[in-house]
Design a protein around this motif. Structure first.
Motif, PDB file in Angstrom:
ATOM      1  N   TYR A  21     106.684  49.364 -69.103  1.00  0.00           N
ATOM      2  CA  TYR A  21     106.653  47.955 -69.458  1.00  0.00           C
ATOM      3  C   TYR A  21     107.863  47.520 -69.474  1.00  0.00           C
ATOM      4  CZ  TYR A  21     101.440  47.273 -70.576  1.00  0.00           C
ATOM      5  OH  TYR A  21     100.490  46.981 -70.431  1.00  0.00           O
ATOM      6  N   GLY A  22     108.950  48.130 -69.945  1.00  0.00           N
ATOM      7  CA  GLY A  22     110.373  47.929 -70.165  1.00  0.00           C
ATOM      8  C   GLY A  22     111.040  47.442 -68.928  1.00  0.00           C
ATOM      9  N   MET A  23     110.422  47.969 -67.807  1.00  0.00           N
ATOM     10  CA  MET A  23     110.972  47.653 -66.712  1.00  0.00           C
ATOM     11  C   MET A  23     110.666  46.603 -65.818  1.00  0.00           C
ATOM     12  SD  MET A  23     111.014  51.321 -64.623  1.00  0.00           S
ATOM     13  CE  MET A  23     111.554  52.916 -65.697  1.00  0.00           C
ATOM     14  N   LEU A  24     109.517  45.701 -66.452  1.00  0.00           N
ATOM     15  CA  LEU A  24     108.811  44.537 -65.700  1.00  0.00           C
ATOM     16  C   LEU A  24     109.559  43.496 -65.566  1.00  0.00           C
ATOM     17  CD1 LEU A  24     105.279  44.865 -66.673  1.00  0.00           C
ATOM     18  CD2 LEU A  24     106.004  45.538 -64.668  1.00  0.00           C
ATOM     19  N   ALA A  25     110.098  42.907 -66.682  1.00  0.00           N
ATOM     20  CA  ALA A  25     110.612  41.718 -66.677  1.00  0.00           C
ATOM     21  C   ALA A  25     111.916  41.551 -65.741  1.00  0.00           C
ATOM     22  CB  ALA A  25     111.295  41.396 -68.179  1.00  0.00           C
ATOM     23  N   THR A  26     112.669  42.658 -65.566  1.00  0.00           N
ATOM     24  CA  THR A  26     114.010  42.525 -64.554  1.00  0.00           C
ATOM     25  C   THR A  26     113.247  42.386 -63.010  1.00  0.00           C
ATOM     26  OG1 THR A  26     115.271  44.012 -66.064  1.00  0.00           O
ATOM     27  CG2 THR A  26     115.485  44.052 -63.638  1.00  0.00           C
ATOM     28  N   PHE A  27     112.196  43.226 -62.835  1.00  0.00           N
ATOM     29  CA  PHE A  27     111.280  43.123 -61.504  1.00  0.00           C
ATOM     30  C   PHE A  27     111.117  41.456 -61.324  1.00  0.00           C
ATOM     31  CE2 PHE A  27     110.016  47.812 -61.740  1.00  0.00           C
ATOM     32  CZ  PHE A  27     111.527  48.147 -61.420  1.00  0.00           C
ATOM     33  N   VAL A  28     110.534  40.981 -62.525  1.00  0.00           N
ATOM     34  CA  VAL A  28     110.030  39.685 -62.421  1.00  0.00           C
ATOM     35  C   VAL A  28     111.053  38.608 -62.204  1.00  0.00           C
ATOM     36  CG1 VAL A  28     108.634  37.742 -63.604  1.00  0.00           C
ATOM     37  CG2 VAL A  28     108.091  40.105 -63.823  1.00  0.00           C
ATOM     38  N   LYS A  29     112.190  38.981 -62.641  1.00  0.00           N
ATOM     39  CA  LYS A  29     113.206  37.822 -62.601  1.00  0.00           C
ATOM     40  C   LYS A  29     113.845  38.286 -61.178  1.00  0.00           C
ATOM     41  CE  LYS A  29     114.811  35.849 -66.527  1.00  0.00           C
ATOM     42  NZ  LYS A  29     115.513  34.208 -66.509  1.00  0.00           N
ATOM     43  N   LEU A  30     113.925  39.257 -60.576  1.00  0.00           N
ATOM     44  CA  LEU A  30     114.483  39.366 -59.240  1.00  0.00           C
ATOM     45  C   LEU A  30     113.446  38.733 -58.265  1.00  0.00           C
ATOM     46  CD1 LEU A  30     115.481  43.137 -59.567  1.00  0.00           C
ATOM     47  CD2 LEU A  30     116.906  41.064 -59.346  1.00  0.00           C
ATOM     48  N   ALA A  31     112.126  38.761 -58.471  1.00  0.00           N
ATOM     49  CA  ALA A  31     111.129  38.313 -57.702  1.00  0.00           C
ATOM     50  C   ALA A  31     111.349  36.692 -57.622  1.00  0.00           C
ATOM     51  CB  ALA A  31     109.698  38.486 -58.227  1.00  0.00           C
ATOM     52  N   VAL A  90     100.739  37.087 -68.275  1.00  0.00           N
ATOM     53  CA  VAL A  90     100.949  35.460 -67.662  1.00  0.00           C
ATOM     54  C   VAL A  90     102.139  34.978 -68.686  1.00  0.00           C
ATOM     55  CG1 VAL A  90      99.860  33.447 -67.674  1.00  0.00           C
ATOM     56  CG2 VAL A  90      98.916  35.374 -66.550  1.00  0.00           C
ATOM     57  N   PHE A  91     101.844  34.949 -70.075  1.00  0.00           N
ATOM     58  CA  PHE A  91     102.740  34.513 -70.992  1.00  0.00           C
ATOM     59  C   PHE A  91     104.146  35.112 -70.951  1.00  0.00           C
ATOM     60  CE2 PHE A  91      98.776  33.758 -74.085  1.00  0.00           C
ATOM     61  CZ  PHE A  91      98.426  32.730 -73.115  1.00  0.00           C
ATOM     62  N   TYR A  92     104.342  36.485 -70.769  1.00  0.00           N
ATOM     63  CA  TYR A  92     105.544  36.992 -70.826  1.00  0.00           C
ATOM     64  C   TYR A  92     106.241  36.714 -69.664  1.00  0.00           C
ATOM     65  CZ  TYR A  92     108.826  40.792 -71.166  1.00  0.00           C
ATOM     66  OH  TYR A  92     110.116  41.537 -71.440  1.00  0.00           O
ATOM     67  N   TYR A  93     105.539  36.437 -68.447  1.00  0.00           N
ATOM     68  CA  TYR A  93     106.303  36.060 -66.995  1.00  0.00           C
ATOM     69  C   TYR A  93     106.692  34.757 -66.959  1.00  0.00           C
ATOM     70  CZ  TYR A  93     104.708  40.866 -65.491  1.00  0.00           C
ATOM     71  OH  TYR A  93     104.478  42.118 -65.045  1.00  0.00           O
ATOM     72  N   LEU A  94     106.002  33.833 -67.754  1.00  0.00           N
ATOM     73  CA  LEU A  94     106.416  32.448 -67.879  1.00  0.00           C
ATOM     74  C   LEU A  94     107.601  32.355 -68.836  1.00  0.00           C
ATOM     75  CD1 LEU A  94     102.732  30.664 -68.324  1.00  0.00           C
ATOM     76  CD2 LEU A  94     104.577  30.498 -66.404  1.00  0.00           C
ATOM     77  N   ALA A  95     107.512  33.179 -69.902  1.00  0.00           N
ATOM     78  CA  ALA A  95     108.570  33.131 -70.750  1.00  0.00           C
ATOM     79  C   ALA A  95     109.972  33.469 -70.228  1.00  0.00           C
ATOM     80  CB  ALA A  95     108.424  34.034 -71.835  1.00  0.00           C
ATOM     81  N   VAL A  96     109.934  34.596 -69.392  1.00  0.00           N
ATOM     82  CA  VAL A  96     111.207  34.763 -68.752  1.00  0.00           C
ATOM     83  C   VAL A  96     111.686  33.956 -67.665  1.00  0.00           C
ATOM     84  CG1 VAL A  96     111.053  37.419 -69.246  1.00  0.00           C
ATOM     85  CG2 VAL A  96     110.156  36.552 -67.223  1.00  0.00           C
TER      86      VAL A  96
END
Length: 298
Positions: A21-31, A90-96
C-alpha cells in the motif's frame, strides 16, 4: 509453538501488505504527471485487480471448497465492507492530487485515532489513559509531519479533506479485515470485497466521466497499481490479520507510513524535513504505545 508461528506468519503477511500500500501514492503521482485522471487510475487498478483475484480464486477454489463455503450472508457482508476499499482508493488518490505524498500518507494514518473511536463505539468501553495519550501524540506528530508548524502556506484544504475521508474509509477496511467472514479463504474474501470496491470506483468513474478514457493506463500504470494496490494487499492483509490481534496488526500495518514517505523521497524527490521525520516517528511511536503492554512479568 504453532500459535507463535501463526503470529509470526501473520506479522509478515500484514507487513508486506502494508508496504505494498505504501508504494501506491508514488505510482499515482507519476501517473498524474503523465496526464492520467483519478478515474482512469482507480478504474484501471480495480479492473485489473478484480481480474487477478478472480483468476487466483478460480485456480484455488477446488482446494479450498471443502474447507469453507461462503453463504449468501457472507457474500453480502463482504461486498458491503469492501466498498470501503473503493472509497479509500478514490479519496486517497484525490488527496495526493492536492498535497504531497508525505502529507497524504500522514493524513491516511489518522486511521489510528479513528480506530480508537470505532473500538469505543462498537465495544462501549471508554479508551484508557494510554490510548488517549497515544491519540494526543498522533495529533501532535501530524502537526509536525504535515509541516503545519513551520510552513508559511497551509496545505490545500481539498487534500486535507480527501485525506481525512480516506483515513475514515481505511479504518473501516481494517475493521472489516479482522471481523468479516474470517473463516473463508483469503482469495475468496478478497474477491467479494473487491467487487464492493469496484462498485464504488465504477460509480465514481461514471460521475466524473469526461467523455473519454485513456486506455493506455491499463498497460502503463494500471498493472503496478493493481498488483501493489488491489491484488497483493487484500490477499496479504486478509490472510494476516486473522492470525494477529487488531493491536499488533495496527502496529505492523504502520509500515505503510515510512515506506510511502521513502518512496516519495526517492522517486518524486519530495523534500521531507527533519521536523517532518520527527512527526512520522512520533506517529509510529504512538501506534506502538497504544498496542503494547508494558506490564511487568512475574
Amino acid at each position: 509453538m504453532q500459535n507463535n508461528n501463526d503470529t509470526i506468519k501473520g506479522v509478515l503477511l500484514v507487513g508486506l501488505g502494508a508496504s505494498s500500500y505504501g508504494m501506491l501514492a508514488t505510482f499515482v503521482k507519476l501517473a498524474y504527471g503523465q496526464g492520467y485522471t483519478t478515474a482512469e487510475v482507480t478504474g484501471s487498478q480495480m479492473l485489473l485487480g478484480i481480474l487477478g483475484v478472480w483468476l487466483l480464486h478460480t485456480f484455488t477454489k477446488n482446494r479450498t471448497a471443502q474447507a469453507a463455503v461462503a453463504t449468501a450472508t457472507n457474500k453480502k457482508h463482504l461486498i458491503l465492507s469492501g466498498t470501503s476499499m473503493g472509497f479509500t482508493s478514490v479519496f486517497y488518490y484525490l488527496a495526493v492530487k492536492y498535497v504531497p505524498v508525505s502529507v497524504g500518507i500522514v493524513l491516511l494514518m489518522q486511521s489510528v485515532w479513528m480506530g480508537v473511536l470505532v473500538e469505543w463505539a462498537t465495544s462501549g468501553k471508554r479508551p484508557d489513559a494510554k490510548k488517549l495519550l497515544a491519540v494526543a501524540i498522533v495529533l501532535g506528530g501530524t502537526l509536525l509531519a504535515t509541516n503545519l508548524i513551520k510552513s508559511s502556506e497551509f496545505p490545500d484544504w481539498r487534500g486535507i479533506a480527501w485525506g481525512l475521508l480516506a483515513a475514515a474509509s481505511y479504518t473501516t477496511t481494517m475493521y472489516a479485515g479482522n471481523k468479516v467472514a474470517t473463516h473463508l479463504p483469503s482469495a475468496q474474501r478478497s474477491l467479494f470485497m473487491l467487487l464492493g470496491g469496484g462498485l464504488v470506483v465504477l460509480t465514481f468513474t461514471a460521475i466524473t466521466w469526461p467523455g473519454s478514457f485513456n486506455f493506455t493506463i491499463i498497460y502503463t500504470w494500471g498493472i503496478p497499481l493493481a498488483i501493489f494496490g488491489t491484488l497483493l494487499p487484500p490477499l496479504l492483509l486478509n490472510a494476516g490479520f486473522p492470525k494477529v490481534s487488531i493491536g499488533l496488526g495496527s502496529i505492523v500495518s504502520a509500515m505503510e507510513l515510512p515506506v510511502s514517505v521513502t518512496m516519495a523521497y526517492i522517486f518524486l524527490h519530495e523534500i521531507v524535513s527533519p521536523t517532518q521525520w520527527v512527526g512520522i516517528v512520533l506517529i509510529l511511536a504512538a501506534i506502538v504505545l497504544m498496542n503494547v503492554s508494558f506490564k511487568k512479568q512475574g
